[in-house]
Design a protein around this motif. Structure first.
Motif, PDB file in Angstrom:
ATOM      1  N   ALA A  70       0.952  -1.121   0.014  1.00  0.00           N
ATOM      2  CA  ALA A  70       0.185  -0.043  -0.090  1.00  0.00           C
ATOM      3  C   ALA A  70       0.989   1.245   0.047  1.00  0.00           C
ATOM      4  N   TYR A 108       0.471  11.584   6.003  1.00  0.00           N
ATOM      5  CA  TYR A 108       0.978  10.334   5.865  1.00  0.00           C
ATOM      6  C   TYR A 108       1.931  10.105   7.005  1.00  0.00           C
ATOM      7  N   VAL A 128       2.979   5.798   3.732  1.00  0.00           N
ATOM      8  CA  VAL A 128       1.777   5.394   3.688  1.00  0.00           C
ATOM      9  C   VAL A 128       0.572   6.580   3.957  1.00  0.00           C
ATOM     10  N   ARG A 151      -5.114   7.752   5.440  1.00  0.00           N
ATOM     11  CA  ARG A 151      -6.366   7.228   4.918  1.00  0.00           C
ATOM     12  C   ARG A 151      -6.134   5.764   4.337  1.00  0.00           C
ATOM     13  N   ALA A 152      -5.127   5.489   3.770  1.00  0.00           N
ATOM     14  CA  ALA A 152      -4.672   4.201   3.367  1.00  0.00           C
ATOM     15  C   ALA A 152      -4.600   3.172   4.463  1.00  0.00           C
ATOM     16  N   HIS A 167      -7.631   2.253   6.360  1.00  0.00           N
ATOM     17  CA  HIS A 167      -8.379   1.308   5.370  1.00  0.00           C
ATOM     18  C   HIS A 167      -7.620  -0.173   5.824  1.00  0.00           C
TER      19      HIS A 167
END
Length: 235
Positions: free
Chosen positions: A33, A54, A113, A116-117, A120
């Motif tokens: 990711a 991030y 990263v 948001r990722a 998730h």
């Protein structure tokens, strides 16, 4: 930045780091990711006050975490290395700005990263979130212990403890001793033990005379861990 880096999910990461606490599947998910990035010696990973969107997971290299006082003086807060996560507090607190500056001590490679990722992924791999809370809790506990030690132990005891901790996490064996892989000034060591540079210089001189430590220009080698451990225990 942006150089492609090979990765292995079965790599052994230093104990206590973020990656060491993840399952192989979770590590693979976060690697896939994230975008793989490289920072040179003059490139900041984070700058205090910059927007925070991030987090970074360090793959190789060491990074110094610093913060500025109201007078503008920078203080070294921590050193992070392979397997560590940085920038996680802004993600957990949903803070829009960085609370510290992070600079590489040499070259650093990492996985970047987005917040948001990450969250998730954490829904699919719960140990990503669990490990993150463990790491944050350990950092807060360490900060609390450090504050207590300032009022309990002498500078020489606190310095011995910091040197042993750095040797365990950032050192490598060499010629019968342990060389610290990060260059630290006396002012930076003083910041880590919450003491004045003069007091740290005095303690370092004592350790050198006793054969516990060798030092050169921004280079420290632990020569007698047993003796330093005795000092760290207050002996």
């Amino acid at each position: 930045m942006g150089e492609a880096l090979p990765w292995r999910t079965d790599h052994t990461w230093p104990a206590g780091t973020y990656l060491s606490q993840l399952s192989q599947e979770a590590r693979q998910a976060i690697f896939e990711a994230g975008s793989q990035v490289t920072y040179g010696p003059d490139e900041l990973l984070f700058r205090e006050g910059d927007p925070a969107s991030y987090l970074l997971v360090i793959r190789t290299g060491l990074a110094k975490v610093t913060a500025s006082s109201e007078s503008g003086q920078e203080t070294l807060l921590a050193i992070r290395g392979p397997g560590d996560v940085i920038g996680e507090l802004s993600a957990l607190e949903k803070t829009p700005l960085r609370s510290a500056t992070v600079a590489p001590a040499g070259h650093v490679t990492a996985w970047r990263v987005s917040h948001r990722a990450f969250f998730h992924l954490a829904e699919e791999h719960p140990d990503l979130g669990t490990a993150l809370f463990r790491v944050v809790t350990a950092k807060l506990r360490s900060a609390t212990v450090a504050r207590v030690e300032v009022h309990t132990y002498s500078v020489r005891v606190r310095l011995a403890r910091v040197l042993l901790t750095l040797a365990d996490s950032l050192g490598h064996p060499h010629d019968g001793g342990t060389v610290l892989d990060v260059a630290l000034t006396q002012a930076e060591l003083a910041a880590l033990v919450s003491a004045s540079p003069v007091s740290v210089a005095r303690a370092l001189s004592e350790f050198r005379r006793a054969g516990m430590l060798e030092s050169g220009y921004r280079r420290l080698t632990l020569r007698d861990r047993a003796a330093l451990t005795e000092v760290a225990h207050g002996s």
